[in-house]
Design an enzyme around this catalytic site. Structure first.
Site, PDB file in Angstrom:
ATOM      1  CB  SER A 176      -0.896   0.021   1.234  1.00  0.00           C
ATOM      2  OG  SER A 176      -1.614   1.235   1.322  1.00  0.00           O
ATOM      3  CE1 TYR A 215      -5.035  -1.517   4.274  1.00  0.00           C
ATOM      4  CE2 TYR A 215      -3.820   0.539   4.031  1.00  0.00           C
ATOM      5  CZ  TYR A 215      -4.364  -0.609   3.475  1.00  0.00           C
ATOM      6  OH  TYR A 215      -4.224  -0.839   2.123  1.00  0.00           O
TER       7      TYR A 215
END
Length: 249
Positions: A142, A155
């Site tokens: 990510s 996250y």
């Protein structure tokens, strides 16, 4: 057929996983697809070029028994494994850390990190034992593996950890013809898409963000998958041109 290439894709019921399944199928790969939703998995299979070379396994990457089932069924059906795409992932709402429950934190860790570990472990076992030896792992990283959004500690923590696992896998696999890539994706049009009113930025504004079609990620991963194993793409950034990353707001 002896030259048949075989891939496993987790989180294949939609988004990046589905786009990658379509791209690999178009390139002639046999694929095993894992997700929790059987109906959505079937939709992915129906979109592939050759459904007869698609194995569907319903399961959860955070459950060891489901991961073991996925890998054993893949080898039973196709005879070997050439690539694993650790794509399954989840996120949580933008909440300050003091308001984040342990349950939320552990849920994100279980899918994003534990799931990646379990699948990587099983893939490496197969890669080392098969002939010819070796294989490729691609991890869905990510933008948050490098630069966090506000209030995203669960996250962001997992994606930083996945980057460490990517580097460790690439290092430890070197002697066994095993390579590992992290694909860092920014704002593909998936279920994790930023809402229309935008996401909270580092300067306190809430700004709508640019997005792009996930098919381009699938095509990029299919290209990486086509490379010989003596070539490693360690990290690969693909994102919407207009999204805030370099100098995130």
């Amino acid at each position: 057929m002896p030259d048949q290439k075989v891939a496993i894709i987790t989180g294949a019921s939609s988004g990046i996983g589905r786009a990658t399944a379509i791209s690999l199928s178009k390139a002639g790969w046999a694929i095993a697809l894992l997700a929790r939703r059987a109906d959505k998995l079937q939709e992915t299979k129906d979109l592939c070029d050759n459904p007869s070379k698609v194995l569907l396994v319903v399961g959860d990457v955070s459950k060891e028994e489901d991961v073991l089932k996925l890998f054993s069924q893949t080898v039973d059906k196709f005879g070997r494994l050439d690539m694993l795409f650790n794509n399954a992932g989840t996120a949580s709402a933008q909440v300050p850390i003091e308001d984040t429950s342990l349950e939320t934190f552990q849920r994100v860790i279980s899918v994003n990190l534990v799931g990646t570990f379990l699948c990587t472990r099983e893939a490496v076992r197969i890669f080392k034992s098969q002939s010819p030896q070796g294989g490729r792992i691609v991890n869905n990283g990510s933008i948050s593996a490098y630069t966090p959004r506000p209030h995203s500690s669960p996250y962001t923590s997992t994606k930083h950890a996945v980057l460490g696992m990517t580097k460790s896998t690439a290092l430890d696999g070197r002697a066994f013809n095993i390579t590992c890539t992290q694909v860092d994706i920014g704002n593909a049009q998936t279920s994790l898409l930023p809402p229309p009113h935008g996401l909270l930025q580092g300067d306190g504004r809430r700004v709508p963000e640019a997005t792009f079609d996930p098919k381009h990620v699938g095509e990029a991963i299919a290209h990486i998958a086509s490379l010989p194993l003596d070539v490693t793409v360690l990290t690969f950034n693909i994102m919407a041109t207009g999204m805030p990353f370099v100098g995130r707001g």
